[in-house]
Motif scaffolding. Structure first.
Motif, PDB file in Angstrom:
ATOM      1  N   THR A 219      30.315  44.188  34.303  1.00  0.00           N
ATOM      2  CA  THR A 219      29.581  43.663  35.450  1.00  0.00           C
ATOM      3  C   THR A 219      28.180  44.258  35.443  1.00  0.00           C
ATOM      4  O   THR A 219      28.015  45.473  35.322  1.00  0.00           O
ATOM      5  CB  THR A 219      30.292  44.019  36.767  1.00  0.00           C
ATOM      6  OG1 THR A 219      31.602  43.431  36.760  1.00  0.00           O
ATOM      7  CG2 THR A 219      29.516  43.484  37.963  1.00  0.00           C
ATOM      8  N   GLU A 234      33.846  50.619  39.354  1.00  0.00           N
ATOM      9  CA  GLU A 234      34.002  49.842  40.582  1.00  0.00           C
ATOM     10  C   GLU A 234      33.393  50.581  41.772  1.00  0.00           C
ATOM     11  O   GLU A 234      32.876  49.960  42.706  1.00  0.00           O
ATOM     12  CB  GLU A 234      35.489  49.571  40.837  1.00  0.00           C
ATOM     13  CG  GLU A 234      35.747  48.756  42.096  1.00  0.00           C
ATOM     14  CD  GLU A 234      37.221  48.494  42.327  1.00  0.00           C
ATOM     15  OE1 GLU A 234      37.638  48.511  43.510  1.00  0.00           O
ATOM     16  OE2 GLU A 234      37.956  48.267  41.337  1.00  0.00           O
ATOM     17  N   ARG A 238      31.053  48.908  44.677  1.00  0.00           N
ATOM     18  CA  ARG A 238      31.623  48.955  46.022  1.00  0.00           C
ATOM     19  C   ARG A 238      30.660  49.660  46.981  1.00  0.00           C
ATOM     20  O   ARG A 238      30.490  49.251  48.131  1.00  0.00           O
ATOM     21  CB  ARG A 238      32.975  49.671  46.003  1.00  0.00           C
ATOM     22  CG  ARG A 238      33.698  49.685  47.350  1.00  0.00           C
ATOM     23  CD  ARG A 238      35.017  50.439  47.239  1.00  0.00           C
ATOM     24  NE  ARG A 238      35.948  49.744  46.361  1.00  0.00           N
ATOM     25  CZ  ARG A 238      36.754  48.771  46.767  1.00  0.00           C
ATOM     26  NH1 ARG A 238      36.739  48.392  48.041  1.00  0.00           N
ATOM     27  NH2 ARG A 238      37.576  48.192  45.922  1.00  0.00           N
ATOM     28  N   ASN A 246      33.412  41.946  45.030  1.00  0.00           N
ATOM     29  CA  ASN A 246      33.727  40.951  43.995  1.00  0.00           C
ATOM     30  C   ASN A 246      33.235  39.553  44.359  1.00  0.00           C
ATOM     31  O   ASN A 246      33.097  38.688  43.485  1.00  0.00           O
ATOM     32  CB  ASN A 246      35.224  40.934  43.702  1.00  0.00           C
ATOM     33  CG  ASN A 246      36.061  40.646  44.934  1.00  0.00           C
ATOM     34  OD1 ASN A 246      35.651  40.960  46.050  1.00  0.00           O
ATOM     35  ND2 ASN A 246      37.230  40.063  44.747  1.00  0.00           N
ATOM     36  N   ILE A 249      29.771  38.542  42.663  1.00  0.00           N
ATOM     37  CA  ILE A 249      29.670  38.392  41.210  1.00  0.00           C
ATOM     38  C   ILE A 249      29.575  36.919  40.835  1.00  0.00           C
ATOM     39  O   ILE A 249      30.383  36.101  41.282  1.00  0.00           O
ATOM     40  CB  ILE A 249      30.886  39.021  40.497  1.00  0.00           C
ATOM     41  CG1 ILE A 249      30.981  40.515  40.804  1.00  0.00           C
ATOM     42  CG2 ILE A 249      30.779  38.807  38.982  1.00  0.00           C
ATOM     43  CD1 ILE A 249      32.207  41.178  40.193  1.00  0.00           C
TER      44      ILE A 249
END
Length: 293
Positions: A219, A234, A238, A246, A249
């Motif tokens: 990502t 993550e 976050r 999410n 994205i």
């Protein structure tokens, strides 16, 4: 023999001191009165292709060519004109030459700077038959709808940049990172659109969302100039976007992979500031590296 040698040395010294200082040091003075500053044509089509060859020929005080002088060419219209140096250091004929072209109608007054000195005359080049529309930098443009569901050319939206080129939004996802709706889009005739060269694709607005490619599990955070930086955990994303990270994205088609480059990975959530990254390019023009419009 000793006295003869001394006499010869004295003669050489006398001859050397009799020479001009410029000849001894190799320095040459610019003779602007004998030099020339000219253009191959005074009227050029403003299509970004047609061009004039601008020549600066420098003479020295002895009316001979001055080789090795550094020449800079400037336009009164700044970056509206494209100046390409063919050779900006005078050759053995004392000549430096440049190509001049533009996408904007109007007169360009050219100034030559030779070794830091301004050439005493200027040269004018008139650009004509270019874009008739007056488009501001940042204009969003498209061609009229042809009412044919089988064609897509009429759906493309372009950004008119400060270099006189149009840059295309490759899809709606990219467009909506820059604009909230299509209310600012202006429809222009096809013949006028054809006069504006295509500059390339527009990339995601910096720090607006997260992106990934369909065949790459990483990502990325978009930054200025289409540089993507991998967010390694993550926890990072976050912290940036909250528990619903999410939903921020977007998948990018592999077809647009070439529009992006990759920067250094981001190791922690506080290694970068999303606000600072966003502030580096508030407009498409800035994101293209063309400066603030």
């Amino acid at each position: 023999m000793k006295s003869l040698f001394s006499l010869c040395m004295a003669t050489v010294l006398l001859c050397a001191t009799a020479l001009p200082v410029s000849a001894q040091s190799g320095a040459q003075t610019i003779n602007f009165a004998a030099s020339t500053f000219s253009t191959s044509k005074s009227v050029v089509r403003a299509d970004g292709i047609d061009n004039a060859v601008v020549s600066v020929t420098i003479k020295n005080d002895f009316f001979g060519p001055l080789e090795g002088a550094t020449v800079e060419l400037r336009s009164s219209r700044g970056d509206q004109d494209e100046i390409i140096a063919q050779n900006n250091v005078t050759n053995s004929f004392g000549r430096a030459s440049f190509l001049l072209r533009s996408l904007r109608n109007g007169t360009s007054t050219l100034t030559a700077i030779v070794n830091g000195q301004t050439f005493p005359k200027t040269v004018d080049v008139f650009f004509d038959q270019g874009l008739a529309l007056q488009l501001p930098v940042g204009a969003l443009i498209k061609i009229p709808d042809d009412n044919d569901v089988n064609t897509l050319n009429d759906t493309a939206v372009y950004y008119y940049a400060s270099n006189g080129k149009r840059y295309v939004f490759p899809n709606e996802k990219t467009y909506f990172t820059w604009y909230a709706d299509f209310s600012q889009v202006r429809i222009i005739p096809i013949d006028q659109m054809a006069l504006i060269p295509i500059g390339g694709n527009i990339t995601y607005r910096p720090a607006s969302r997260l992106v990934k490619f369909q065949t790459d599990p990483k990502t990325y955070l978009p930054t200025k100039g289409g540089v993507l930086r991998w967010a390694k955990t993550e926890e990072i994303v976050r912290t940036w976007f909250g528990p619903q990270w999410n939903t921020f994205i977007d998948d990018i088609s592999e077809a647009f992979y070439v529009n992006y480059t990759f920067g250094s990975p981001i190791e922690g959530p506080y290694d970068v500031s999303l606000q600072i990254i966003a502030d580096t390019a508030r407009t498409v023009n800035e994101n293209l590296g063309l400066g603030r419009p």
